[in-house]
Design an enzyme around this catalytic site. Structure first.
Site, PDB file in Angstrom:
ATOM      1  N   ASP A   1       4.174  28.897  56.165  1.00  0.00           N
ATOM      2  CA  ASP A   1       4.185  27.469  55.863  1.00  0.00           C
ATOM      3  C   ASP A   1       4.545  26.670  57.118  1.00  0.00           C
ATOM      4  OD1 ASP A   1       6.928  27.899  56.155  1.00  0.00           O
ATOM      5  OD2 ASP A   1       7.429  27.424  54.075  1.00  0.00           O
TER       6      ASP A   1
ATOM      7  N   ILE B   1       8.371  31.616  56.372  1.00  0.00           N
ATOM      8  CA  ILE B   1       8.568  30.577  55.346  1.00  0.00           C
ATOM      9  C   ILE B   1       9.831  29.802  55.707  1.00  0.00           C
ATOM     10  CG2 ILE B   1       9.166  30.167  52.904  1.00  0.00           C
ATOM     11  CD1 ILE B   1       7.668  32.897  52.362  1.00  0.00           C
ATOM     12  N   HIS B   2       9.732  28.501  55.818  1.00  0.00           N
ATOM     13  CA  HIS B   2      10.965  27.731  56.029  1.00  0.00           C
ATOM     14  C   HIS B   2      10.923  26.304  55.484  1.00  0.00           C
ATOM     15  CE1 HIS B   2       8.684  26.024  59.387  1.00  0.00           C
ATOM     16  NE2 HIS B   2       9.525  25.016  59.346  1.00  0.00           N
ATOM     17  N   ARG B   3       9.756  25.839  55.003  1.00  0.00           N
ATOM     18  CA  ARG B   3       9.639  24.446  54.548  1.00  0.00           C
ATOM     19  C   ARG B   3      10.604  24.152  53.415  1.00  0.00           C
ATOM     20  NH1 ARG B   3       7.796  21.537  58.091  1.00  0.00           N
ATOM     21  NH2 ARG B   3       6.299  22.768  59.232  1.00  0.00           N
TER      22      ARG B   3
ATOM     23  N   ARG C   1      17.523  28.906  57.250  1.00  0.00           N
ATOM     24  CA  ARG C   1      17.455  28.128  56.001  1.00  0.00           C
ATOM     25  C   ARG C   1      16.964  29.017  54.840  1.00  0.00           C
ATOM     26  NH1 ARG C   1      15.824  22.530  55.646  1.00  0.00           N
ATOM     27  NH2 ARG C   1      15.673  22.069  53.454  1.00  0.00           N
TER      28      ARG C   1
END
Ligand code: UD1
Ligand code: UDP
Length: 360
Positions: free
Chosen positions: A281, A204-206, A239
């Site tokens: 994502d 997950i990073h969006r 992030r």
């Protein structure tokens, strides 16, 4: 031919590795410019080491910041670099701020610029990447579309057909090149005590998932619940680590999920190939799951890689509620999709270099 390549983020190192190799094999000159957008060793240097990409000739060292700070830093530094090198082509990849900076500077210096992975659209302008894609495609001289769908998107936006080439996906080139090497070199399953087809790989990073605390906590809670049935391994983008810390979610996640630092490409390929399911994502990870025929759920409201959904290898699972996520993830385990491969033959990089040569 003299090519100046602009890269700066993890997926761009992987994409450019395929094209750089062909450029150099064919005796072309390449100046590799790293913007410095990604800089942690596990987000940058490891890919140069593993993928045999030469060290960047120049690292602009721009680092993190707001979109304006980051892009502006790149614009200023890139201008002099491109002026000095005077390439026949500037080549940019994907949809990041490094892509945007490269294309803007080149276009204003009247240096021909080519966009690899052109024509992708989510049709969601809340995504910073969508803005980068639209601008990049509008002003690039040559557009290398990975798929038919991408080419149709460009056509619908009025891009002249003579600027667009469907070449296949350079990430598929890389996948073919490194799958066997990952088998030989990666120890990650043993190191993490994972058994093939008995765990879920999550990434997950969006911005839409990490900047929104509600979505992020739904994602963590859902993975926490799914982890009672399937072990989950989650290499965490910096992030996302920062966002989990911000929202006090790291401890809950760590109680049930195997959280690890970002891994190199070979370990990632191995984790993808052996998973029972990929939940992500990431654009690149969605495709790689398909390359290895592992079912995938995309933790977003939409995807640019729509062919994967059509082929039933990928299901959209928007992080709107915990229940939706848990049901979406659990029900995708064990599914398989249809035959087909919309991403070419693994010769995208060769075709790109041939076309660039023809146009120089
Ligand atoms: C960027 C791209 C995104 C791409 C992703 C690939 C843009 C707008 N976004 O998102 O399209 O999918 O890369 O991974 O270009 N950080 C570190 N160390 C690093 C890099 C980043 O700690 O080496 C942290 C910093 O706190 C930074 C944050 O991650 O502020 C976000 O990094 P940034 O490069 O701005 O965007 P990504 O989320 O990585
Ligand atoms: N990747 C990796 N290590 C990780 C996570 C991802 O090597 O810990 C690779 C992955 O295999 C794919 C690419 O990075 O090739 C995808 O990058 P990312 O998810 O950061 O960005 P996106 O593709 O969404 O732009």
């Amino acid at each position: 031919m003299k090519v100046l390549t602009v890269i700066g983020t993890r997926p761009q190192f992987i994409k450019a590795s395929a094209v750089s190799r062909v450029l150099r094999e064919r005796g072309h000159k390449e100046l590799l410019v790293h913007t410095g957008q990604h800089y942690d060793p596990e987000m940058s240097q490891i890919f140069f080491d593993e993928l045999g990409i030469p060290e960047p000739d120049i690292n602009l060292g721009v680092g993190s910041g707001t979109h304006a700070e980051q892009t502006a830093g790149m614009l200023i530094s890139l201008e002099g670099t491109i002026q000095e090198y005077q390439p026949d082509w500037v080549v940019v990849y994907g949809d990041t701020n490094s892509t945007l900076a490269g294309v803007l500077v080149a276009a204003k210096l009247y240096v021909p610029v080519a966009h690899v992975e052109a024509g992708l659209r989510s049709f969601n302008r809340q995504m910073p990447e969508e803005i980068n894609r639209i601008v990049t495609d509008a002003i690039s001289n040559l557009l290398f579309a990975p798929t038919e769908t991408a080419s149709i998107n460009l056509h619908k936006e009025g891009v002249p057909a003579e600027r667009v080439y469907i070449v296949g996906d350079v990430m598929y080139d890389a996948a073919l090149q490194y799958a066997a090497k990952a088998d030989r070199h990666s120890q990650i399953l043993d190191n993490l005590g994972l058994r093939s087809r008995e765990y879920i790989l999550a990434t997950i990073h969006r911005a839409e998932n990490t900047d929104d605390s509600r979505r992020l906590s739904s994602l963590v809670e859902a993975l926490y619940q799914v982890a009672s049935a399937w072990p989950i391994v989650w290499p965490i983008h910096p992030r996302t680590r920062a966002a989990l810390n911000r929202d006090g979610l790291l401890e809950q996640a760590e109680r049930a999920i195997c959280l690890i630092d970002p891994v190199g490409y070979l370990d990632m390929v191995q984790l993808e190939k052996s998973a029972v399911l990929v939940a992500t994502d990431s654009g690149g990870v969605q495709k790689e799951a398909f390359f290895y025929r592992v079912p995938c759920v995309t933790l977003r409201d939409e995807t640019e890689w729509i062919e994967l959904v059509e082929l039933c290898w990928n299901r959209l699972c928007p992080p709107t509620s915990v229940e939706n996520l848990v049901e979406g993830i659990r029900s995708a385990v064990g599914t398989i999709g249809c035959e087909g491969n919309p991403y070419g033959k693994g010769d995208a990089a060769q075709r790109i270099v041939q076309i660039l040569t023809r146009h120089s």
